[in-house]
Design an enzyme around this catalytic site. Structure first.
Site, PDB file in Angstrom:
ATOM      1  N   LYS A  28      35.851  46.555  34.663  1.00 37.46           N
ATOM      2  CA  LYS A  28      36.562  45.558  35.485  1.00 37.46           C
ATOM      3  C   LYS A  28      35.598  44.819  36.398  1.00 37.46           C
ATOM      4  O   LYS A  28      35.640  43.595  36.507  1.00 37.46           O
ATOM      5  CB  LYS A  28      37.624  46.269  36.342  1.00 37.46           C
ATOM      6  CG  LYS A  28      38.144  45.417  37.491  1.00 37.46           C
ATOM      7  CD  LYS A  28      39.122  46.145  38.387  1.00 37.46           C
ATOM      8  CE  LYS A  28      38.523  46.881  39.553  1.00 37.46           C
ATOM      9  NZ  LYS A  28      38.234  46.093  40.761  1.00 37.46           N
ATOM     10  N   ASN A  29      34.719  45.582  37.070  1.00 43.79           N
ATOM     11  CA  ASN A  29      33.864  44.952  38.080  1.00 43.79           C
ATOM     12  C   ASN A  29      32.728  44.133  37.481  1.00 43.79           C
ATOM     13  O   ASN A  29      31.982  43.485  38.211  1.00 43.79           O
ATOM     14  CB  ASN A  29      33.324  46.021  39.051  1.00 43.79           C
ATOM     15  CG  ASN A  29      34.440  46.533  39.964  1.00 43.79           C
ATOM     16  OD1 ASN A  29      35.448  45.851  40.167  1.00 43.79           O
ATOM     17  ND2 ASN A  29      34.273  47.738  40.497  1.00 43.79           N
ATOM     18  N   ARG A  49      36.094  44.099  54.889  1.00 48.77           N
ATOM     19  CA  ARG A  49      35.455  43.411  53.774  1.00 48.77           C
ATOM     20  C   ARG A  49      35.125  41.938  54.044  1.00 48.77           C
ATOM     21  O   ARG A  49      35.640  41.035  53.385  1.00 48.77           O
ATOM     22  CB  ARG A  49      36.314  43.569  52.506  1.00 48.77           C
ATOM     23  CG  ARG A  49      36.585  45.033  52.191  1.00 48.77           C
ATOM     24  CD  ARG A  49      37.296  45.246  50.899  1.00 48.77           C
ATOM     25  NE  ARG A  49      36.432  45.073  49.755  1.00 48.77           N
ATOM     26  CZ  ARG A  49      36.827  45.303  48.497  1.00 48.77           C
ATOM     27  NH1 ARG A  49      38.064  45.678  48.251  1.00 48.77           N
ATOM     28  NH2 ARG A  49      35.994  45.137  47.504  1.00 48.77           N
ATOM     29  N   ARG A  86      45.685  47.761  38.388  1.00 50.62           N
ATOM     30  CA  ARG A  86      44.672  46.740  38.650  1.00 50.62           C
ATOM     31  C   ARG A  86      43.385  47.083  37.926  1.00 50.62           C
ATOM     32  O   ARG A  86      42.632  46.189  37.547  1.00 50.62           O
ATOM     33  CB  ARG A  86      44.354  46.678  40.148  1.00 50.62           C
ATOM     34  CG  ARG A  86      45.250  45.793  40.964  1.00 50.62           C
ATOM     35  CD  ARG A  86      44.686  45.654  42.362  1.00 50.62           C
ATOM     36  NE  ARG A  86      43.276  45.297  42.298  1.00 50.62           N
ATOM     37  CZ  ARG A  86      42.324  45.764  43.108  1.00 50.62           C
ATOM     38  NH1 ARG A  86      42.625  46.591  44.079  1.00 50.62           N
ATOM     39  NH2 ARG A  86      41.078  45.395  42.982  1.00 50.62           N
TER      40      ARG A  86
END
Ligand SMILES: CC(=O)N[C@H]1[C@@H](OP(=O)(O)OP(=O)(O)OC[C@H]2O[C@@H](n3ccc(=O)[nH]c3=O)[C@H](O)[C@@H]2O)O[C@H](CO)[C@@H](O)[C@@H]1O
Ligand SMILES: C=C(OP(=O)(O)O)C(=O)O
Length: 416
Positions: A22-23, A120, A396
C-alpha cells in the site's frame, strides 16, 4: 458497520500470498500526474486507500483503469485542486502536491490534518518546495502553491527523516530545472520502488537505497510499466500471526531483506524464518521471549509494525519495552489489548509489556489501521471469541484479511 469475529486458539498452517505494498502503491499512483502518457502499475492490492487515490486522481483528470491486479493511469491534468472531502480520508493525498506543482506550476491541496496516531505535520514538504522556488500560502485549511517560473533544483537537508517529504520532493525534483540533492532522505524500500518507477519514466536519479538522493531534472517524463514491491508490513504482520498462534505459515512473495529490524526482533523473540526462493516460512522454535524494540526510520524497526509486535509480546515470556519514536499517539491499541487480558503500562513514549500465559476473547474496537491488526493477532491467540468493530480501518490497508487467515485454518468471519 462491519465487524470481524474470531474464535482464537487455532495454530495457523498454510500459505498466505503477500499483496503489493500500500505504502508504495499510493505514491506510485501520483506519478500518473507527472506524464500525459500511460503508466501501468502491476501487483496493486485491492484496498480502500487505492480506491480513494483513484478517486482523487480522477478529479484531477487522470483516469485510473483497473485490469485484474494492474492499474493503468492516463490523461491530462484538468484540475489542480485536491479537495478536503477526499484528502481527509487518506493522508497520502498530500503527495499530489509535488507532482501538480512540477507539472502545472500551481496546486491547491487541502491540508490532511491530524489523525488518530498523531498530528502528522507537512511542514518539511512545504519548506522543501519553497526551497525549489514555490510560493506557498496556507488559507482556509488549504495549501495554495504557485511556481510561476517553474521549480528549480535545490539542495535540501531534512532535519529528520520523513518518508512523505522525501517522496513529494523526489517527484517534484524529477521535473525541476537543474539538480536537486535530498540529504538525510528516507530510504524505506517504498522510496526505492518510487525512484525505480521514476527512472523507468525517464527521471535521472542517483543514490537509491542511500540517504542522499541526487536528481537531475528532465523536461518530460514518459509512460512506463512498473511492478509494485510486496508489502513488508503485511509480511511482518502475518509473520506475527504465525508466531502468536504457534503455527507454520509460508509467506509467498515475501522479501526478507525488506524487513530490516523486524527480522532481527522476530528472531530474538524465538521466531524461526526459513527463506525460500519465492518467500519465507515462519515457525516457532519453542515459546516466545520478550524483546525490546524502538521505532525508527528504515532499516530500524518500523512504526507500522509496532502495534502488531506489541500484540505478540503480550503472550511472550518476560517483559518487553516498546518505544514509539515516530508518532506521539500510536498506543491506542493498548487499552483494547488490556481488555483481552494483556498487561501493559504506558510511560510517555514507551510501553512496558509483561507477558501473560493467555489472552481471553472480548469485544474490542479498532482505532487505526495497524492497531486493528494487533487486535486480530490477539484474537487469534486468545481463548474464546473476540469481536473487533470498526474494521473499515483494517480495509484501508489489508487485502482479504478473513480469506487469508481462514485459508490457514483460522476461525474468522465478517459480521455486518
Ligand atoms: C520515518 C517513518 O517512520 N515514517 C512513517 C510515516 O510516514 P509519513 O510519510 O506519514 O510520515 P513522515 O515519515 O513524514 O514522518 C516522520 C516524522 O516526522 C514528522 N514530520 C513529518 C513531515 C513533516 O513535514 N513534518 C514533521 O514534523 C512526523 O510527525 C513524524 O514524527 O508514517 C507512515 C504511516 O504510518 C509509515 O509508513 C512511515 O514509515
Ligand atoms: C498509518 C498508515 O498509513 P497512512 O500513512 O496512510 O495513514 C500505515 O500504513 O500504517
Amino acid at each position: 458497520m462491519d465487524s470481524i469475529r474470531i474464535t482464537g486458539g487455532v495454530p495457523l498452517h498454510g500459505t498466505i500470498a503477500i499483496s503489493g505494498a500500500k505504502n508504495a502503491a499510493l505514491p506510485l499512483m501520483t506519478c500518473g500526474l507527472l506524464t500525459d502518457e500511460r503508466l501501468t502499475l502491476s501487483n496493486v492490492a485491492r484496498l480502500a486507500d487505492i480506491a480513494t487515490m483513484s478517486q482523487l486522481l480522477a478529479q484531477h483528470g487522470i483516469e485510473v483503469t483497473p485490469n485484474g491486479r494492474s492499474l493503468t493511469l492516463g490523461g491530462k491534468i484538468t484540475n489542480t485542486e485536491a479537495p478536503y472531502e477526499i484528502v481527509r480520508k487518506m493522508r497520502a493525498s498530500i503527495l499530489v502536491l509535488g507532482p501538480l506543482l512540477a507539472r502545472t506550476r500551481e496546486a491547491r491541496v487541502s491540508l490532511p490534518g491530524g489523525c488518530a496516531i498523531g498530528t502528522r505535520p507537512v511542514d518539511l514538504h512545504l519548506k522543501g518546495l519553497e526551497a525549489m522556488g514555490a510560493q506557498i500560502e496556507l488559507d482556509g485549511g488549504y495549501v495554495n502553491a504557485k511556481a510561476p517560473q517553474g521549480l528549480k533544483g535545490a539542495t535540501i537537508v531534512f532535519p529528520f527523516v520523513s518518508v512523505g517529504a522525501t517522496e513529494n520532493l523526489l517527484m517534484a525534483a524529477a521535473l525541476a530545472d537543474g539538480q536537486t540533492v535530498l540529504k538525510n532522505a528516507a530510504r524505506e524500500p517504498e522510496i526505492t520502488d518510487l525512484a525505480t518507477c521514476l527512472i523507468a519514466m525517464g527521471a535521472k536519479i542517483e543514490g537509491l537505497e542511500t540517504d542522499t538522493l541526487t536528481i537531475e531534472g528532465v523536461k518530460d517524463l514518459h509512460g512506463a510499466d512498473h511492478a509494485i514491491l510486496p508489502d513488508r508490513i503485511e509480511t511482518g504482520t502475518y509473520a506475527c500471526a504465525a508466531a502468536i498462534t504457534g503455527g507454520d505459515v509460508f509467506l509467498e512473495n515475501a522479501r526478507a531483506a525488506d524487513l530490516g529490524a523486524v527480522l532481527t526482533s522476530l528472531a530474538e523473540a524465538g521466531v524461526v524464518i526459513t527463506e525460500a526462493q519465492n518467500g519465507f516460512r515462519v515457525t516457532r522454535a519453542n515459546g516466545l521471549h520478550g524483546v525490546d524494540v524502538t521505532t525508527e526510520p528504515f532499516p530500524g524497526f518500523p512504526t507500522d509494525m509496532q502495534a502488531q509486535f506489541m500484540a505478540l509480546m503480550t503472550v511472550a515470556q518476560g517483559a518487553s519495552l516498546i518505544t514509539e519514536n515516530i508518532f506521539e499517539n500510536r498506543f491506542m491499541h493498548v487499552p483494547e489489548l488490556a481488555r483481552m487480558g494483556a498487561k501493559i503500562n504506558i510511560q510517555g513514549s514507551s510501553a512496558i509489556v509483561r507477558g501473560v500465559k493467555h489472552l481471553t476473547g472480548a469485544p474490542v474496537m479498532a482505532t487505526d489501521l495497524r492497531a486493528s491488526f494487533s487486535l486480530v493477532l490477539a484474537a487469534l491467540a486468545a481463548q474464546g471469541e473476540t469481536t473487533i468493530s470498526r474494521v473499515y480501518h483494517l480495509d484501508r490497508g489489508y487485502e482479504s484479511v478473513e480469506q487469508k487467515l481462514a485459508g490457514c485454518g483460522a476461525r474468522v468471519e465478517r459480521v455486518g
